[in-house]
Design an enzyme around this catalytic site. Structure first.
Site, PDB file in Angstrom:
ATOM      1  CD  GLU A 171      -2.122  -2.139   1.041  1.00  0.00           C
ATOM      2  OE1 GLU A 171      -0.855  -2.717   1.422  1.00  0.00           O
ATOM      3  OE2 GLU A 171      -3.078  -2.996   0.915  1.00  0.00           O
TER       4      GLU A 171
ATOM      5  CG  HIS B 225     -10.083  -6.878   8.008  1.00  0.00           C
ATOM      6  ND1 HIS B 225      -9.309  -7.503   9.067  1.00  0.00           N
ATOM      7  CD2 HIS B 225      -9.354  -7.003   6.699  1.00  0.00           C
ATOM      8  CE1 HIS B 225      -8.209  -7.824   8.208  1.00  0.00           C
ATOM      9  NE2 HIS B 225      -8.431  -7.614   6.965  1.00  0.00           N
TER      10      HIS B 225
END
Lengths: 357, 380
Positions: free
Chosen positions: A87, A156
């Site tokens: 990322e 998450h």
């Protein structure tokens, strides 16, 4: 969930399980949020060849949540780029590409993973136009699902609206409906500035009616303007993303008891449309904000602070309150998860307390 | 051939132009290579014109940085100030190996690159002193200077490397045969995002020259204490690399030319380690002598100074006269003085400018001041 009702000339009304229903010669489509996002990206990719999409699984997998389905097949490797699971690296690459004249859409599989790249979003993207005194702009969109999903547990499920909403130099957008998704994503891609586009995984599959006007290729929703989804007189509910659905459901329940809620869909987190909220409060005299994220230093906290500081304060008949996610990391077990986010009953409860009924 | 942006004045002296050697060939140190067939040639040709230009530019950087040191000690420059003196051959050599139409990005030790990329001493110094005539109107400061095809000036160690690869991606995407030079230091070389970038740049064959300016110290930490492998030119693993004498402007130039050719031929990224040295500490807050000896600094100055090296080469090959070079020194000093004068007298940015430049191409908007009653205006 929106249902489609068709009217026969005889006046009979029935619910149609099909995709298309022609009403009074206006073509109304049922479009899911996912398809709206997909079509918006498709049209913008076609319109401007500097636009491209990168992220994990966006190309050959058709998108982890199928939002980019079909795009790689249509546009190929140059415009739809699968990245490794890195990322910080690919977000930085996307920002650099934006600095050098392209218009990237950088997908985070979920915004939880954007934390790995947050330095690039804030320090490289958001601040650069200011630091360079206007020499270097960064036309980039960071998009992906944000907030709670279903059973994915603590790492998450975080909502990042408040984190990104905090930073000058960013625009932060949080669509609710398919129309929102379409119009706001097109605006975000056409915007010459860094836009954080917070989607919601639980909303991807939800269909909404989409009028012909909304289906047009240049349909844009301006960033920074909220929408009144439901008119009301007794209380103002302010919300964003999936919580707008719950507010509308709560409003439907309360309408039967004679309480008319005005439901405002924020659409944009930053810049916040305080004026729309103030105008509404001046009419209803009561405010409840509803969000999925944590309470401390959150979206509701900001709205309440602004109302305190602004002209609408004098119109409040009772203190404004926030309905938020519970101040804990998200648990896994269904019963625990269900009780970690606002439910319709929580919204109704808070409304009644605020109205003292 | 490149156009000279800094013109050489006609020198009035007893010796005419025809007396000087127009060009000469110099031996340069062999570069260690990694996954490369061969390094740059062992000889470099320098023309008189090039030599004078490199000399002038390096001297300008040197004098500019020393002036910044002075102004900082007088508290006219504030905050962070990372000086480049000692490393001039890197910036000048790299620029000599690429074109202005190529792209470059570096970290915070960026004043030299701002100059070689087209900035003027005036606007660089005025940015350091935080004035409206600064290259970023006083809003960026030492670490955030930008010009065309130069993306700063970046404060977060290592963050500029993925950015640079992104610029390279745009170069490839737009098909203009341009490349991006992406610089970082020995301290940054251990950053994870750099390895992420190596991976993607290599996978996608991005036209990116990664350059590690190894000046032996990451702030106060020597390379031996920071890196398990100090062979920075090999750290790209699958990316070919070369280790270059960063104190020799010709060595840097030849290596850069080789690297540029590699990128432009579509082979993907390449990595260069420039072995160089900074005379100042990490920044103006660091005296630079707690982690290294004065002797070490003095040794580099006397044996490896990049400007002296070039000067000796040119004089001993009759490519310039002592007077001519002195005259350049005088001109450079004057340019720096004028710039410093401007930088200390130019007014600070107007308060009206405080909230401007938040968004590009947007209508004017309101920005909250320090209290609810203060509403400030922001234009693009």
């Amino acid at each position: 969930m929106a249902s489609l009702r068709c009217f026969l000339r005889s006046g009979k009304v029935f619910v149609v399980p099909c995709d298309i229903c022609i009403i009074n010669s206006i073509l109304l489509l049922q479009v899911t949020v996912r398809d709206a996002l997909n079509q918006a990206m498709d049209e913008e990719l076609e319109r401007d060849e500097r636009v491209f999409l990168l992220g994990e699984e966006v190309a050959q997998y058709d998108g982890a949540y199928k939002v980019s389905r079909g795009l790689w097949k249509k546009y190929g490797d140059k415009r739809i780029i699968d990245t490794p699971i890195t990322e910080m690296g690919f977000a930085g690459i996307a920002v650099g590409a934006a600095m050098a004249g392209l218009r990237p859409i950088c997908e985070f599989m979920t915004f939880n993973f954007s934390m790995q790249a947050i330095d690039q979003v804030i320090n490289s993207a958001a601040k650069t136009y200011y630091m360079s005194a206007g020499l270097q702009s960064v036309p980039i969109v960071f998009r992906g699902p944000n907030g709670a999903s279903a059973g994915v547990a603590a790492q998450h499920s975080q909502c990042f609206a408040a984190w990104y909403g905090h930073c000058p130099g960013l625009k932060v957008v949080s669509p609710w409906s398919a129309e929102d998704a379409r119009g706001l994503l097109k605006s975000a891609i056409r915007d010459d500035n860094p836009v954080v586009f917070l989607e919601n995984e639980l909303m991807y599959g939800v269909p909404f009616e989409m009028s012909e006007e909304v289906q047009s290729k240049d349909f844009l929703i301006p960033i920074g303007k909220a929408k009144i989804e439901r008119q009301g007189t007794h209380i103002t509910l302010v919300s964003h993303s999936r919580m707008v659905s719950l507010c509308l459901d709560a409003a439907a329940v309360l309408a039967k008891e004679g309480i008319e809620c005005e439901v405002i869909n924020m659409r944009t987190i930053r810049p916040l449309d305080a004026e729309a909220i103030e105008t509404s409060i001046m009419k209803t005299n009561h405010l409840v904000t509803v969000e999925g994220g944590w309470p401390q230093f959150g979206i509701g906290a900001e709205i309440l602070a602004r109302i305190m500081e602004g002209p609408a304060f004098n119109y409040l008949d009772s203190p404004a309150v926030r309905v938020t996610g519970v101040d804990i990391p998200m648990p896994y077990a269904k019963i625990l998860e269900d009780n970690s986010v606002p439910q319709i009953k929580d919204i109704i409860f808070s409304i009644k307390k605020t109205l003292n009924v | 051939s490149r156009k000279m942006t800094v013109g050489a004045r006609v020198v009035v002296s007893a010796r005419t132009y025809a007396d000087f050697t127009p060009q000469a060939s110099f031996d340069i140190k062999k570069c260690d290579v990694h996954k490369l067939e061969e390094g740059p040639p062992l000889q470099a040709v320098l023309t008189r014109e090039e030599g004078l230009q490199y000399y002038r530019t390096m001297q300008t950087i040197r004098r500019m940085e020393l002036k910044a040191d002075q102004l900082y000690k007088q508290k006219i420059i504030r905050g962070f100030c990372h000086l480049y003196d000692g490393q001039e051959a890197c910036a000048v050599g790299i620029e000599a190996g690429i074109n202005l139409s190529d792209h470059l990005i570096t970290a915070y030790r960026a004043h030299g690159y701002t100059l070689t990329r087209g900035g003027t001493v005036r606007e660089i110094m005025a940015e350091l002193t935080g004035r409206r005539g600064g290259i970023a109107k006083g809003k960026g400061g030492s670490m955030h200077m930008y010009t065309k095809h130069f993306y700063g000036g970046n404060g977060i160690v290592g963050a500029q490397v993925p950015l640079g690869a992104g610029v390279a991606l745009a170069c490839k995407y737009l098909g203009k045969n341009e490349l991006c030079v992406c610089l970082y230091g020995d301290g940054a070389a251990n950053q994870g995002q750099i390895f992420e970038t190596y991976n993607m740049a290599s996978l996608w064959k991005l036209p990116c020259i990664f350059i590690c300016e190894n000046n032996k110290y990451g702030m106060g930490t020597s390379v031996e204490r920071a890196a398990a492998s100090t062979d920075y030119y090999k750290r790209g693993d699958f990316i070919p690399g070369l280790r270059v004498d960063g104190m020799d402007v010709l060595c840097v130039r030849e290596a850069t030319k080789l690297a540029a050719e590699h990128c432009r031929s579509g082979k993907g990224p390449i990595l260069m380690e420039l072995q160089t040295y900074r005379y100042h500490g990490h920044s103006m807050s660091d005296p630079g002598i707690s982690y290294r000896t004065r002797d070490e600094i003095q040794e580099v100055r006397s044996k490896s100074d990049p400007i002296s090296m070039l000067k000796d080469r040119m004089l001993s090959n009759n490519m310039a006269s002592v007077e001519e070079l002195k005259e350049i020194d005088v001109e450079v000093r004057k340019e720096i003085e004028d710039a410093a004068q401007f930088a200390t007298t130019d007014p600070e940015p107007p308060l009206d400018d405080l909230c401007n430049h938040i968004f590009y191409n947007d209508p004017p908007m309101e920005v909250r001041g320090t209290n609810p009653w203060t509403k400030l205006k922001s234009i693009s």
